[in-house]
Design a protein around this motif. Structure first.
Motif, PDB file in Angstrom:
ATOM      1  N   GLU A   1      -9.241 -16.447 -25.743  1.00  0.00           N
ATOM      2  CA  GLU A   1      -9.730 -15.138 -26.179  1.00  0.00           C
ATOM      3  C   GLU A   1      -8.530 -14.301 -26.616  1.00  0.00           C
ATOM      4  OE1 GLU A   1     -12.083 -13.529 -23.003  1.00  0.00           O
ATOM      5  OE2 GLU A   1     -13.724 -14.947 -23.354  1.00  0.00           O
TER       6      GLU A   1
ATOM      7  N   ARG B   1     -15.595 -11.946 -32.694  1.00  0.00           N
ATOM      8  CA  ARG B   1     -16.687 -11.494 -31.831  1.00  0.00           C
ATOM      9  C   ARG B   1     -16.927  -9.995 -31.938  1.00  0.00           C
ATOM     10  NH1 ARG B   1     -19.634 -15.908 -31.012  1.00  0.00           N
ATOM     11  NH2 ARG B   1     -18.387 -17.631 -30.173  1.00  0.00           N
TER      12      ARG B   1
ATOM     13  N   TYR C   1      -6.874 -11.076 -29.581  1.00  0.00           N
ATOM     14  CA  TYR C   1      -7.149  -9.945 -30.466  1.00  0.00           C
ATOM     15  C   TYR C   1      -5.936  -9.694 -31.336  1.00  0.00           C
ATOM     16  CZ  TYR C   1      -4.871  -6.488 -27.221  1.00  0.00           C
ATOM     17  OH  TYR C   1      -4.013  -5.771 -26.422  1.00  0.00           O
TER      18      TYR C   1
ATOM     19  N   PHE D   1     -15.053  -7.939 -25.579  1.00  0.00           N
ATOM     20  CA  PHE D   1     -14.594  -8.112 -26.952  1.00  0.00           C
ATOM     21  C   PHE D   1     -14.671  -6.789 -27.711  1.00  0.00           C
ATOM     22  CE2 PHE D   1     -15.751 -12.678 -26.231  1.00  0.00           C
ATOM     23  CZ  PHE D   1     -14.498 -13.215 -26.497  1.00  0.00           C
TER      24      PHE D   1
ATOM     25  N   LYS E   1      -6.365 -11.466 -25.343  1.00  0.00           N
ATOM     26  CA  LYS E   1      -7.247 -10.321 -25.090  1.00  0.00           C
ATOM     27  C   LYS E   1      -7.135  -9.893 -23.629  1.00  0.00           C
ATOM     28  CE  LYS E   1     -11.700 -10.847 -24.261  1.00  0.00           C
ATOM     29  NZ  LYS E   1     -11.881 -10.039 -23.019  1.00  0.00           N
TER      30      LYS E   1
ATOM     31  N   ALA F   1     -11.273  -8.933 -32.375  1.00  0.00           N
ATOM     32  CA  ALA F   1     -11.199  -9.623 -31.089  1.00  0.00           C
ATOM     33  C   ALA F   1     -12.146 -10.803 -31.161  1.00  0.00           C
ATOM     34  CB  ALA F   1     -11.579  -8.696 -29.934  1.00  0.00           C
ATOM     35  N   GLY F   2     -11.705 -11.947 -30.656  1.00  0.00           N
ATOM     36  CA  GLY F   2     -12.558 -13.126 -30.740  1.00  0.00           C
ATOM     37  C   GLY F   2     -11.994 -14.313 -29.995  1.00  0.00           C
TER      38      GLY F   2
END
Length: 328
Positions: A93, A35, A95, A124, A118, A75-76
């Protein structure tokens, strides 16, 4: 999937947006839908194939790049997991720091041990600004510098990616922090927690007469022999980088500093984030700091995915305050 592919060394113009096969995760890997990513000196050094000495040694690839999809930060959201993965599931989520690149793409496979959740309170884009730079700062302060509450810490290059994280992390560890920056960013460095800011255009910090337990040298603007003047007799010089150069720098600056270590009372050491095997755990530590409100990424600019070459070109100029990030 779409990815920016590096087929040969050169300027940002050599980064080509192409359709490539989506990677398939191995048993211990996680497929992540990217992302956001970020751009840093690590990326453009690989893109340029500089310093040339690293190319001659085969580190970067002698004739063509070893890493063809750049991007060391990501990050995603988890898309799929390998059969042996236990800690993550689709939709999570996450990273990560990508030692082999891959962030300049829509999808990337990451070893489970290199991933971390994350920070829930960060976007993100903010999370993607953290991995390589913030892990470097953490290792330099906590592991190399071994700072303790009350220690005096000097961060040379306090307004860049690593520096802005270092100022905040040092404060969270209970240190008194002095940041060195140019006049344009003095206010920024003070706003993120520096107790004192030195304007390098007006003062040579190596001749201030003040002494520090740790000097985290991100900018590499002064030789190690000069930096030693500001250290206590048992202080530490933690070297992150140095001036850019086509053939030898910043490697030459770092190695010259470390070569002095056996002959002086102070500790001089290189901060080797790429050689660290615990970056997943380090990211978890950063997640805790961010969740506690003690660490907030400083973002200079945010680019759309299609403008990654422009983002790299801007970062390469060396004027960014904090991080340059990309929304994918």
């Amino acid at each position: 999937m779409k990815a920016f592919v590096l087929r040969s060394f050169g300027s940002p113009d050599v980064l080509e947006l192409k359709k490539v096969a989506t990677p398939v995760p191995a048993d211990d890997e996680v497929l992540v839908r990217v992302r956001a990513t970020s751009v840093q000196p690590f990326d453009w050094h690989l893109m340029r194939g500089e310093p040339r000495v690293a190319r001659l040694m085969g580190t970067l690839g002698r004739r063509a790049p070893k890493i063809t999809i750049l991007g060391a930060d990501m990050a995603g959201q988890v898309e799929a997991v390998g059969r042996a993965v236990k800690g993550f599931r689709p939709g999570d989520e996450v990273y990560a720091m990508l030692k082999r690149g891959g962030g300049f793409a829509e999808y990337v496979c990451v070893r489970e041990g290199d991933l971390a959740p994350k920070p829930a309170n960060l976007s993100f884009e903010q999370a993607a600004a953290m991995p390589l730079a913030a892990c470097t700062a953490l290792l330099g302060l906590r592991d190399t510098g071994r700072i303790q509450p009350g220690h005096r810490v000097l961060v040379n290059g306090a307004s860049g990616g690593v520096g802005t994280f270092a100022v905040q992390i040092a404060r969270s560890l209970g240190a008194r922090v002095t940041g060195v920056s140019g006049p344009r960013n003095a206010g920024l460095v003070g706003s993120i927690g520096a107790d004192e800011v030195v304007d390098y255009s007006k003062e040579d910090f190596t001749r201030s007469g003040r002494r520090y337990d740790l000097l985290l040298d991100v900018a590499g603007s002064r030789p190690a022999r000069a930096c030693r003047r500001v250290l206590t007799p048992k202080g530490t010089l933690a070297v992150v980088g140095g001036p850019a150069g086509r053939w030898l720098q910043p490697v030459g600056h770092v190695f010259a500093a470390v070569a002095m270590s056996p002959f002086v009372s102070q500790t001089i050491a290189m901060v080797d984030v790429l050689g660290c095997a615990d970056n997943g755990r380090n990211l978890s530590t950063l997640t805790e700091l961010a969740g506690a409100g003690e660490l907030t990424p400083v973002i200079d600019r945010c680019y759309p995915f299609e403008e990654i070459p422009a983002a790299v070109a801007y970062q390469e100029k060396g004027h960014a305050s904090g991080k340059v990030v990309v929304t994918v």
